[in-house]
Motif scaffolding. Structure first.
Motif, short mmCIF file in Angstrom:
data_model
loop_
_atom_site.label_atom_id
_atom_site.label_comp_id
_atom_site.label_asym_id
_atom_site.label_seq_id
_atom_site.Cartn_x
_atom_site.Cartn_y
_atom_site.Cartn_z
N LEU A 144 111.85 -12.85 -46.04
CA LEU A 144 112.46 -11.82 -46.88
C LEU A 144 111.80 -10.46 -46.67
N THR A 145 110.48 -10.43 -46.65
CA THR A 145 109.79 -9.14 -46.54
C THR A 145 110.07 -8.45 -45.21
N LYS A 146 110.40 -9.24 -44.18
CA LYS A 146 110.72 -8.66 -42.88
C LYS A 146 112.01 -7.84 -42.91
N GLN A 147 112.81 -8.03 -43.95
CA GLN A 147 114.09 -7.34 -44.01
C GLN A 147 113.97 -5.89 -44.46
N GLY A 148 112.75 -5.50 -44.86
CA GLY A 148 112.56 -4.11 -45.29
C GLY A 148 112.17 -4.01 -46.75
N PRO A 149 112.22 -2.80 -47.30
CA PRO A 149 111.81 -2.58 -48.69
C PRO A 149 112.56 -3.46 -49.69
N TRP A 150 113.87 -3.67 -49.46
CA TRP A 150 114.61 -4.50 -50.41
C TRP A 150 114.12 -5.94 -50.36
N THR A 174 111.27 -10.37 -52.95
CA THR A 174 110.16 -11.34 -52.99
C THR A 174 109.34 -11.18 -54.25
N ALA A 175 109.06 -9.92 -54.64
CA ALA A 175 108.32 -9.68 -55.87
C ALA A 175 109.10 -10.19 -57.08
N ALA A 176 110.42 -9.99 -57.07
CA ALA A 176 111.25 -10.47 -58.17
C ALA A 176 111.23 -11.99 -58.26
N LEU A 177 111.29 -12.65 -57.11
CA LEU A 177 111.22 -14.12 -57.09
C LEU A 177 109.89 -14.62 -57.62
N LEU A 178 108.81 -13.94 -57.27
CA LEU A 178 107.49 -14.33 -57.76
C LEU A 178 107.42 -14.20 -59.28
N ILE A 179 107.86 -13.06 -59.79
CA ILE A 179 107.81 -12.84 -61.24
C ILE A 179 108.73 -13.80 -61.97
N GLY A 180 109.95 -13.97 -61.45
CA GLY A 180 110.91 -14.87 -62.08
C GLY A 180 110.44 -16.32 -62.06
N GLY A 181 109.95 -16.77 -60.91
CA GLY A 181 109.46 -18.14 -60.80
C GLY A 181 108.29 -18.40 -61.73
N SER A 182 107.36 -17.44 -61.81
CA SER A 182 106.20 -17.58 -62.69
C SER A 182 106.65 -17.65 -64.15
N ALA A 183 107.64 -16.84 -64.52
CA ALA A 183 108.13 -16.83 -65.90
C ALA A 183 108.77 -18.17 -66.26
N VAL A 184 109.56 -18.72 -65.34
CA VAL A 184 110.21 -20.01 -65.59
C VAL A 184 109.16 -21.10 -65.78
N ILE A 185 108.16 -21.13 -64.94
CA ILE A 185 107.10 -22.14 -65.05
C ILE A 185 106.36 -22.00 -66.38
N TRP A 186 106.11 -20.77 -66.79
CA TRP A 186 105.43 -20.55 -68.07
C TRP A 186 106.25 -21.06 -69.24
N VAL A 187 107.55 -20.78 -69.22
CA VAL A 187 108.42 -21.25 -70.31
C VAL A 187 108.44 -22.78 -70.35
N LEU A 188 108.53 -23.41 -69.19
CA LEU A 188 108.52 -24.88 -69.15
C LEU A 188 107.21 -25.45 -69.68
N SER A 189 106.10 -24.76 -69.43
CA SER A 189 104.80 -25.26 -69.87
C SER A 189 104.68 -25.24 -71.39
N ARG A 190 105.43 -24.36 -72.07
CA ARG A 190 105.34 -24.27 -73.53
C ARG A 190 106.01 -25.44 -74.23
#
Length: 424
Positions: free
Chosen positions: A327-333, A338-354
């Motif tokens: 993904l990062t090879k495709q340029g700024p977008w 990739t950053a959005a996937l990291l934040i989103g994935g982390s948020a989902v895991i956190w919600v599941l842990s609760r």
């Protein structure tokens, strides 16, 4: 000397986030047995571990140099590759934390870095010799060495104390556990905090801020030490519960032997620059200590889940890192995605842990969701127990259900033995 760009700044922040997850992911390495045997209260244990992790970060830079200048070739390496590697490592860390498995944060980082580098520059970018000698061989040898050392130390401990009062020795070994747990925390800081130092230094080299082969700057050392200390203080309660209640039954004598063996192995490896997994070392030591006491039981179902997670960590983190690099090879977008996937994935895991929260208030509870009440000793444990000298009062100090069934029940009103092993 160039200035730090926006992308480089994002990589540095992401590396510190990984360091933070490394801290709470690996708190169990030092404190699981200490908490489970009652030597320290949960919050006190993680606070002590956090301080000593911070101190350990300043003691050596050998492991950091291995990562910043050994695993991948620096020529042609882009900052985006390091970002992608960190994404793979963080997501795998969080996933294994969610299910309570003590996997290796170190191997998650290595896997993410290797996968991202291969996607970017091909297999020629990987220094195979360094990977084998300083990652793969220690990954196999370190837990075995720590386990054997813990087994021998446990046998020696019980042999030395066979004619002493059980209550007195148990109290003394609980005190010894505090010291040995502190040593493990210090050792963890000398090894794991340096991995983030190494990855930030590598990013600074690829961004032209540092010259190749440079040591980590002081601000990198301080920030990495603080990040891992904060993560440690939060406490990886889910993994502490697995290591403290799922692997084996440990008396204070065994806890002391396991932690001392693990700390020795980690400090020795840090000194020579081996970037081993402290999780694997500590888990091997705990299982070795369990096998070292007559009647000790290693719960191989839990151990097998851990072994599978260990084996999957490098390739799984590598695949995520490779996908993030694509993904990062495709340029700024692509970087933004990739950053959005990291934040989103982390948020989902956190919600599941609760949904099934574990914290300092229930980390030492006896009931573990999804675990069996008891597990047969198995061939390995039975064979080891048959040649292990029995500790004083061993007939009434084991809490394994199968062994209790074979023991005459204590009369009503019998006072419980304070040296009764804690389940670890």
């Amino acid at each position: 000397m160039e200035h730090i760009t926006l992308l480089l700044g994002i990589v540095i922040v992401t590396a510190l986030v990984f360091d933070f997850t490394n801290g709470f992911h690996d708190t169990a390495n030092a404190m699981a047995t200490t908490i489970s045997t009652g030597a320290l209260k949960p919050k006190t244990a993680v606070a002590m571990s956090a301080v000593l992790n911070l101190v350990g970060a300043f003691l050596s830079v050998e492991v950091a140099k291995t990562i910043s200048g050994g695993i991948v070739n620096e020529d042609g390496l882009k900052t985006e590759v390091i970002f992608a590697a960190l994404v793979g490592a963080i997501l795998w860390n969080l996933l294994t934390w969610l299910v309570g498995l003590p996997s290796s944060s170190s191997h998650a980082l290595f896997g993410g870095l290797i996968g991202a580098a291969v996607m970017s520059m091909g297999w020629s970018s990987i220094n195979g010799g360094t990977v084998v000698t300083k990652i793969l061989i220690p990954a196999i040898a370190a837990p075995l060495v720590a386990g054997i050392a813990a087994t021998l130390a446990t046998r020696l401990t019980y042999r030395i104390g066979r004619n002493t009062d059980t209550k007195a020795t148990a109290k003394g070994y609980r005190t010894g556990q505090i010291a040995s747990a502190g040593l493990v925390s210090l050792a963890h800081g000398t090894n794991d905090a340096q991995k983030t130092m190494g990855i930030i230094t590598l990013a600074l080299i690829t961004g032209g801020v540092l010259n190749p082969g440079a040591n980590p700057p002081m601000w990198v050392i301080v920030s990495a030490g603080v990040a891992i200390a904060l993560g440690t203080y939060l406490g990886g309660w889910r993994i502490i519960r697995t290591m403290g209640k799922g692997l084996t039954d440990l008396a204070p004598q065994q806890g002391f032997a396991a932690q001392t063996s693990a700390a020795t192995a980690i400090l020795a490896s840090s000194h020579i620059g081996f970037s081993l997994s402290t999780t694997q070392v500590c888990s091997g030591a705990v299982m070795g200590a369990g096998l070292g006491r007559k009647g000790g039981v290693v719960r191989w179902s839990t151990a097998t889940r851990m072994f599978i997670a260990w084996g999957l960590t490098l390739p799984a983190a590598g695949l995520v890192g490779a996908g993030a690099e694509f993904l990062t090879k495709q340029g700024p977008w692509g970087v933004a995605a990739t950053a959005a996937l990291l934040i989103g994935g982390s948020a989902v895991i956190w919600v599941l842990s609760r949904r099934n929260a574990v914290d300092h208030t229930n980390v030492a509870d006896d009931e573990i969701r999804g675990s069996s009440e008891a597990e047969p000793a198995g061939v390995v444990t039975t064979a080891m127990a048959a040649v292990t000298p029995p500790p004083t009062g061993s007939a009434v100090t084991t809490s394994d259900v199968d062994l209790v069934k074979a023991t005459i029940p204590a009369p009503t009103g019998t006072v419980a033995d304070p040296a009764r092993p804690a389940t670890v």
